[in-house]
Design a protein around this motif. Structure first.
Motif, mmCIF file in Angstrom:
data_model
loop_
_atom_site.group_PDB
_atom_site.id
_atom_site.type_symbol
_atom_site.label_atom_id
_atom_site.label_comp_id
_atom_site.label_asym_id
_atom_site.label_seq_id
_atom_site.Cartn_x
_atom_site.Cartn_y
_atom_site.Cartn_z
ATOM 1 N N ARG A 140 0.928 -1.218 -0.004
ATOM 2 C CA ARG A 140 0.144 -0.133 0.024
ATOM 3 C C ARG A 140 0.743 1.196 0.085
ATOM 4 N N ASP A 141 1.427 1.711 -1.219
ATOM 5 C CA ASP A 141 2.526 2.613 -1.377
ATOM 6 C C ASP A 141 1.948 3.999 -1.285
ATOM 7 N N GLY A 142 0.419 4.105 -1.688
ATOM 8 C CA GLY A 142 0.085 5.383 -1.814
ATOM 9 C C GLY A 142 0.080 6.322 -3.073
ATOM 10 N N ALA A 143 1.018 5.719 -4.106
ATOM 11 C CA ALA A 143 1.226 6.223 -5.363
ATOM 12 C C ALA A 143 1.347 5.038 -6.352
ATOM 13 N N TRP A 144 1.106 5.338 -7.621
ATOM 14 C CA TRP A 144 0.994 4.181 -8.327
ATOM 15 C C TRP A 144 2.168 3.488 -8.580
ATOM 16 N N LEU A 145 1.853 2.253 -8.935
ATOM 17 C CA LEU A 145 3.210 1.247 -9.048
ATOM 18 C C LEU A 145 3.362 1.069 -10.408
ATOM 19 N N GLY A 169 9.626 6.015 -5.860
ATOM 20 C CA GLY A 169 10.879 5.588 -6.002
ATOM 21 C C GLY A 169 11.286 4.455 -4.899
ATOM 22 N N ASN A 170 10.287 3.643 -4.535
ATOM 23 C CA ASN A 170 10.402 2.656 -3.756
ATOM 24 C C ASN A 170 10.493 1.460 -4.739
ATOM 25 N N LEU A 171 11.239 0.406 -4.468
ATOM 26 C CA LEU A 171 11.447 -0.839 -5.125
ATOM 27 C C LEU A 171 10.887 -2.038 -3.957
ATOM 28 N N TYR A 172 9.941 -2.874 -4.486
ATOM 29 C CA TYR A 172 9.466 -3.897 -3.473
ATOM 30 C C TYR A 172 9.754 -5.329 -4.117
ATOM 31 N N GLN A 173 9.908 -6.171 -3.250
ATOM 32 C CA GLN A 173 10.134 -7.574 -3.263
ATOM 33 C C GLN A 173 8.806 -8.144 -2.514
ATOM 34 N N VAL A 174 7.854 -9.124 -3.325
ATOM 35 C CA VAL A 174 6.844 -9.675 -2.773
ATOM 36 C C VAL A 174 7.141 -11.171 -2.578
ATOM 37 N N ARG A 186 10.483 -3.517 1.144
ATOM 38 C CA ARG A 186 11.050 -2.496 0.242
ATOM 39 C C ARG A 186 12.868 -2.763 0.374
ATOM 40 N N ILE A 187 13.145 -3.130 -0.950
ATOM 41 C CA ILE A 187 14.501 -3.600 -0.924
ATOM 42 C C ILE A 187 15.455 -2.448 -1.555
#
Length: 331
Positions: A140-145, A169-174, A186-187
């Protein structure tokens, strides 16, 4: 003395006067016109319009409903052309979905999942069972992915992982667990940059899988799972003109990455010991948005499909000769 006329006599005279008046009117009225012969009546009747066979309406042209049934309960068919079939898998309640891809997120289900990322910074993994679709939500970043990739990029974790990045500017691992759960972390963080496109695969001459991050403003980074305590490191490979909107890895030993940009170009990227090398395949004064690789493509016969912002779809073919040929297939 003269006696008064009885009251009943006066009433009788009045009643007779009322009855005689309409009878006289009927006698003086003109006779009704005679009925016309049937033949003449038939000739004067308006002609019956010829029956025109209506052309069938293509379902794709039918108006879409304002509301949809719930795809979690059962199949929800959608309007589609006669040689297509379509169903609703997620009603996102008016929130735009940025990217959609299909990956085997849960291998035990033996059916690839549909993964979508939206304008509220949510990643939704949709699983199907007997026509019903269930959505598992994470992030749930709050800005578009933006970018979305899948692969076994982190050797410290068994199996494949999902990767996506955000406008912030966040990069995520799921990670997906066999029990049907998701979690994320966040990685990497790209200060002042939006993560627009991701590319995963064996992209250089070094062993192992790679993850490239294309940002806006235009730059390209490589992110590696080699940091301490399970962290990742990032390396900037260079600045690029325009905004890379989409990219695919081409088959063959050259490890080429085909990219399309907002500046209207289709370019090939190779990671070499000297740094990134770019080769322009096509350019037009109109932004490009999406790119797809034909599934049957090989190194000797590569076919790409790209889109322009004005609605055009182009086909780019590279036969064994190596010379690209471009043609417009939809206008």
């Amino acid at each position: 003395m003269r006696t008064a006329r009885p009251l009943w006599g006066f009433l009788l005279v009045l009643l007779l006067g009322l009855l005689v008046t309409p009878l006289a009117a009927e006698e003086e009225a003109p006779a009704a016109p005679q009925a016309q012969p049937k033949a003449r009546a038939k000739a004067e009747a308006p002609a019956k319009p010829e029956e025109v066979e209506e052309e069938p309406v293509d379902p794709v042209d039918e108006p879409w409903p304002k509301t949809f049934a719930d795809p979690r309960v059962g199949e929800v068919p959608l309007p589609a052309a006669k040689d297509w079939r379509a169903w609703l898998v997620l009603d996102n309640k008016g929130v735009g979905v940025w990217t959609v891809k299909s990956f085997p997120v849960f291998p035990r289900l033996a059916c690839p999942e549909v993964v979508g990322i939206d304008d509220w910074g949510r990643c939704q993994v949709l699983t199907n069972y007997s026509g019903k679709w269930a959505a598992l939500e994470t992030i749930r970043d709050g800005a578009w992915l933006g970018g979305l990739e899948f692969g076994d990029l982190d050797p410290r974790i068994p199996g494949n992982e999902l990767y996506t990045g955000s406008q912030r500017g966040n990069l995520y691992q799921v990670l997906a667990y066999p029990e049907g759960f998701l979690d994320n972390r966040r990685i990497a963080f790209f200060d002042g940059l939006a993560v627009n496109t991701l590319v995963a695969g064996d992209l250089d001459d070094e062993p192992g899988e790679d993850l490239l991050v294309f940002t806006w403003p235009g730059a390209v980074f490589r992110v590696d799972p080699d940091g301490p305590n399970g962290t990742w490191t990032k390396t900037k490979l260079g600045d690029i003109p325009g905004r890379i909107r989409d990219a695919v890895v081409l088959p063959g030993p050259r490890r080429e990455i085909a990219t399309v940009s907002r500046n209207g170009t289709l370019q090939l990227l190779r990671l070499t010991p000297r740094g990134p090398e770019w080769t322009k395949v096509y350019e037009a004064p109109m932004g490009k948005g999406r790119i797809a690789l034909r599934p049957e493509s090989t190194a000797a016969n590569t076919v790409l499909y790209t889109t322009h912002d004005d609605g055009r779809i182009l086909r780019h073919a590279r036969p064994a000769s190596g010379r690209w040929v471009t043609e417009t297939i939809y206008l």
